[in-house]
Design an enzyme around this catalytic site. Structure first.
Site, short mmCIF file in Angstrom:
data_model
loop_
_atom_site.label_atom_id
_atom_site.label_comp_id
_atom_site.label_asym_id
_atom_site.label_seq_id
_atom_site.Cartn_x
_atom_site.Cartn_y
_atom_site.Cartn_z
N CYS A 134 -5.85 15.28 0.62
CA CYS A 134 -7.14 14.95 -0.01
C CYS A 134 -7.84 16.24 -0.37
O CYS A 134 -7.68 17.27 0.32
CB CYS A 134 -8.00 14.13 0.94
SG CYS A 134 -9.58 13.59 0.21
N PHE A 185 0.85 -1.18 0.00
CA PHE A 185 0.00 0.00 0.00
C PHE A 185 0.89 1.24 0.00
O PHE A 185 1.77 1.38 0.85
CB PHE A 185 -0.94 0.00 1.21
CG PHE A 185 -2.26 -0.64 0.93
CD1 PHE A 185 -3.43 0.08 1.01
CD2 PHE A 185 -2.33 -1.97 0.55
CE1 PHE A 185 -4.66 -0.52 0.72
CE2 PHE A 185 -3.54 -2.58 0.26
CZ PHE A 185 -4.72 -1.85 0.35
N HIS A 239 -9.48 -6.58 6.58
CA HIS A 239 -8.20 -6.36 7.23
C HIS A 239 -8.40 -5.95 8.70
O HIS A 239 -7.59 -6.31 9.56
CB HIS A 239 -7.40 -5.29 6.49
CG HIS A 239 -8.12 -4.01 6.24
ND1 HIS A 239 -9.20 -3.92 5.39
CD2 HIS A 239 -7.91 -2.77 6.73
CE1 HIS A 239 -9.64 -2.68 5.37
NE2 HIS A 239 -8.87 -1.95 6.18
N CYS A 268 -16.32 15.27 2.61
CA CYS A 268 -16.34 13.90 3.13
C CYS A 268 -16.07 13.96 4.63
O CYS A 268 -14.98 14.38 5.05
CB CYS A 268 -15.26 13.05 2.43
SG CYS A 268 -15.18 11.36 3.03
N GLU A 278 -7.13 3.59 -5.56
CA GLU A 278 -8.38 3.77 -4.82
C GLU A 278 -8.62 5.26 -4.72
O GLU A 278 -7.90 5.97 -4.00
CB GLU A 278 -8.29 3.11 -3.44
CG GLU A 278 -8.11 1.61 -3.51
CD GLU A 278 -8.11 0.93 -2.15
OE1 GLU A 278 -7.99 1.65 -1.12
OE2 GLU A 278 -8.23 -0.30 -2.12
N CYS A 312 -14.36 9.78 6.79
CA CYS A 312 -13.09 9.10 6.54
C CYS A 312 -12.48 8.61 7.85
O CYS A 312 -12.46 9.32 8.86
CB CYS A 312 -12.13 10.04 5.83
SG CYS A 312 -10.55 9.30 5.42
N ASP A 313 -11.94 7.37 7.83
CA ASP A 313 -11.34 6.80 9.03
C ASP A 313 -9.84 6.59 8.87
O ASP A 313 -9.23 5.81 9.59
CB ASP A 313 -12.02 5.46 9.39
CG ASP A 313 -11.91 4.43 8.26
OD1 ASP A 313 -11.34 4.75 7.21
OD2 ASP A 313 -12.41 3.31 8.46
N THR A 314 -9.22 7.31 7.92
CA THR A 314 -7.82 7.10 7.58
C THR A 314 -6.98 8.33 7.92
O THR A 314 -7.39 9.46 7.65
CB THR A 314 -7.68 6.81 6.07
OG1 THR A 314 -8.46 5.67 5.75
CG2 THR A 314 -6.23 6.54 5.71
#
Length: 222
Positions: free
Chosen positions: A32, A26, A216, A47, A123, A50-52
């Site tokens: 973003c 990855f 994951h 957005c 992605e 988002c959890d990143t």
């Protein structure tokens, strides 16, 4: 492009969508266009779920890379060292993600990764154009995850992965786009169990759609 800003580079298994379970490196870019990544800005972002963490360059393998070859070499090193894969392995996969990877991913990096034998997946939220000419933009696998309130620039690809539910972006609004696979991914958070059940019910009633879980997280992978 004068360089690349990368949050992290690590080897794992793809946890979502049609390629779930496949070994991959990855490559997570910083930045973003739909949210700054800072909690104080979440309430006013396009957005908001988002959890990143894609802020900064301080993750494993992250940093600033001055050119495409140095970044591609780092991706190759992660494949060989973290997966103990042979240098001649024919199944190399790099997943370019973020944040929004199409803010930085360009033709030079695509060429450098392809030269090292990688299949390149992206992605993306779908609001940015592809990085190179042609209907696939130099990419081997295209995953678009639309966000409510963000106009799509990409309306075709391999898989459309819709985080569900988004009250102002229902599956019917994107079901006619040109993708091979259509996935509903239950939104994480305090209503996750409720969202999973709603996604299951929708997929049962609309068989074109398939359920995508973040496997994951279920098995403890990054």
């Amino acid at each position: 492009m004068s360089g690349y800003r990368v949050k992290e580079i690590y080897a794992t298994l793809q946890g979502e969508g049609a390629q779930s379970g496949r070994a991959a490196v990855f490559l997570r870019f910083t930045g973003c266009n739909l949210w700054s990544g800072r909690e104080e800005d979440r309430a006013t972002a396009t957005c908001r779920f988002c959890d990143t963490d894609f802020v900064g360059t301080d993750g494993p393998g992250g940093g600033r890379f001055s050119n495409a070859d140095s970044l591609a070499d780092t991706v190759e090193h992660a494949w060989q060292s973290e997966l103990a894969a042979p240098a001649t392995d024919a199944n190399r996969l790099v997943v370019c993600t973020g944040g929004e990877p199409l803010l930085q991913l360009d033709a030079a990096l695509l060429d450098a990764l392809h030269a090292r034998g990688f299949e390149i997946a992206v992605e993306t939220n779908g609001t940015r154009p592809l990085p190179a000419p042609g209907n696939r933009g130099g990419l081997d696998w295209i995953t678009v995850s639309p966000k409510a309130g963000a106009p799509l620039a990409l309306t075709s690809g391999d898989e459309l992965k819709l985080v569900f539910p988004q009250p102002t972006l229902m599956p019917d609004a994107v079901a006619g786009l040109d993708f091979t696979h259509f996935f509903l991914q239950p939104m994480d958070g305090p209503k996750q169990i409720e969202n999973i059940q709603a996604a299951i019910a929708f997929c049962q009633a609309h068989p074109r759609w398939r359920l995508s879980l973040q496997t994951h997280k279920l098995v403890g992978l990054a």
